[in-house]
Design a protein around this motif. Structure first.
Motif, PDB file in Angstrom:
ATOM      1  N   HIS A  53      -0.337   8.717  47.305  1.00 21.78           N
ATOM      2  CA  HIS A  53      -1.064   7.506  47.686  1.00 21.78           C
ATOM      3  C   HIS A  53      -0.072   6.477  48.220  1.00 21.78           C
ATOM      4  O   HIS A  53      -0.097   5.312  47.837  1.00 21.78           O
ATOM      5  CB  HIS A  53      -1.811   6.934  46.475  1.00 21.78           C
ATOM      6  N   ASP A 105      -1.660   3.360  49.780  1.00 20.95           N
ATOM      7  CA  ASP A 105      -3.040   3.116  49.380  1.00 20.95           C
ATOM      8  C   ASP A 105      -3.075   1.959  48.383  1.00 20.95           C
ATOM      9  O   ASP A 105      -2.731   2.107  47.218  1.00 20.95           O
ATOM     10  CB  ASP A 105      -3.623   4.378  48.739  1.00 20.95           C
ATOM     11  N   THR A 112      -5.779   0.351  47.584  1.00 21.48           N
ATOM     12  CA  THR A 112      -7.134   0.209  47.057  1.00 21.48           C
ATOM     13  C   THR A 112      -7.277   1.032  45.793  1.00 21.48           C
ATOM     14  O   THR A 112      -6.531   1.981  45.561  1.00 21.48           O
ATOM     15  CB  THR A 112      -8.178   0.683  48.092  1.00 21.48           C
ATOM     16  N   GLY A 113      -8.232   0.678  44.988  1.00 20.30           N
ATOM     17  CA  GLY A 113      -8.487   1.419  43.762  1.00 20.30           C
ATOM     18  C   GLY A 113      -7.731   0.850  42.577  1.00 20.30           C
ATOM     19  O   GLY A 113      -7.240  -0.278  42.615  1.00 20.30           O
ATOM     20  N   ARG A 114      -7.656   1.667  41.545  1.00 23.71           N
ATOM     21  CA  ARG A 114      -7.059   1.218  40.291  1.00 23.71           C
ATOM     22  C   ARG A 114      -6.100   2.273  39.757  1.00 23.71           C
ATOM     23  O   ARG A 114      -6.271   3.458  40.010  1.00 23.71           O
ATOM     24  CB  ARG A 114      -8.170   0.963  39.269  1.00 23.71           C
ATOM     25  N   ALA A 115      -5.094   1.823  39.023  1.00 22.17           N
ATOM     26  CA  ALA A 115      -4.132   2.728  38.389  1.00 22.17           C
ATOM     27  C   ALA A 115      -4.026   2.371  36.915  1.00 22.17           C
ATOM     28  O   ALA A 115      -3.865   1.205  36.565  1.00 22.17           O
ATOM     29  CB  ALA A 115      -2.766   2.611  39.057  1.00 22.17           C
ATOM     30  N   SER A 130       2.380  -0.372  46.192  1.00 21.17           N
ATOM     31  CA  SER A 130       0.993   0.095  46.132  1.00 21.17           C
ATOM     32  C   SER A 130       0.577   0.442  44.706  1.00 21.17           C
ATOM     33  O   SER A 130      -0.532   0.091  44.286  1.00 21.17           O
ATOM     34  CB  SER A 130       0.770   1.278  47.073  1.00 21.17           C
ATOM     35  N   ARG A 177      -2.372  -1.447  42.603  1.00 21.69           N
ATOM     36  CA  ARG A 177      -3.465  -0.731  41.937  1.00 21.69           C
ATOM     37  C   ARG A 177      -3.480  -1.017  40.438  1.00 21.69           C
ATOM     38  O   ARG A 177      -4.547  -1.115  39.831  1.00 21.69           O
ATOM     39  CB  ARG A 177      -3.357   0.774  42.205  1.00 21.69           C
ATOM     40  N   HIS A 184      -5.019  -4.350  40.053  1.00 23.73           N
ATOM     41  CA  HIS A 184      -6.468  -4.206  40.261  1.00 23.73           C
ATOM     42  C   HIS A 184      -7.139  -3.735  38.980  1.00 23.73           C
ATOM     43  O   HIS A 184      -8.260  -4.157  38.666  1.00 23.73           O
ATOM     44  CB  HIS A 184      -6.765  -3.197  41.365  1.00 23.73           C
ATOM     45  N   ASP A 185      -6.458  -2.875  38.237  1.00 29.74           N
ATOM     46  CA  ASP A 185      -7.027  -2.359  36.999  1.00 29.74           C
ATOM     47  C   ASP A 185      -7.195  -3.463  35.958  1.00 29.74           C
ATOM     48  O   ASP A 185      -8.059  -3.373  35.100  1.00 29.74           O
ATOM     49  CB  ASP A 185      -6.142  -1.242  36.443  1.00 29.74           C
ATOM     50  N   TYR A 190     -12.718  -3.824  42.211  1.00 35.43           N
ATOM     51  CA  TYR A 190     -11.784  -2.825  42.708  1.00 35.43           C
ATOM     52  C   TYR A 190     -12.205  -1.407  42.361  1.00 35.43           C
ATOM     53  O   TYR A 190     -11.545  -0.453  42.763  1.00 35.43           O
ATOM     54  CB  TYR A 190     -10.376  -3.103  42.165  1.00 35.43           C
TER      55      TYR A 190
END
Length: 114
Positions: A10, A13, A15-18, A63, A67, A70-71, A106
């Motif tokens: 990724h 990337d 976007t999204g969550r980790a 990144s 993420r 975002h989480d 997110y």
């Protein structure tokens, strides 16, 4: 190691969550590889090797950090706190160590999927 390779897959990337595990395992392997790289570069007398390594992993580091933020329900722009010496880094460590928030803008909570 799978978390490190997942972050590399990724690459850009944002976007999204980790989850915490993904972020901290990436950070751990980054530090291990950096120390190995620094040792090799010192032994060979080629100091640019660590700079090349750091630049190659700059985007994946940003990144996975975005993420992770975002989480916790924050935007990735909070990483700019690293520009504030000591205090900014401490605040970000606290943010990175916090537990996942519920579903947010997110994406769904990654813990719920497990």
């Amino acid at each position: 190691m799978e978390y490190f390779t997942k972050a590399l897959k990724h690459y850009a990337d944002f976007t999204g969550r980790a989850r915490r595990t993904e972020y901290w395992m990436f950070f751990l392997f980054y530090i291990i590889f950096y120390v190995v790289c620094a040792t090799i570069s010192y032994a060979l007398g080629f100091e640019a090797l660590t700079a090349i390594f750091s630049l190659a992993l700059l985007i994946p580091s940003l990144s996975v950090g975005a993420r992770r933020l975002h989480d916790t329900g924050r935007t990735g722009w909070w990483q700019l706190l690293n520009l504030i010496p000591i205090i900014g880094t401490i605040v970000l460590i606290i943010f990175f160590a916090q537990d996942s928030s519920e579903d947010n803008k997110y994406g769904p909570n990654p813990k719920a999927a497990v």
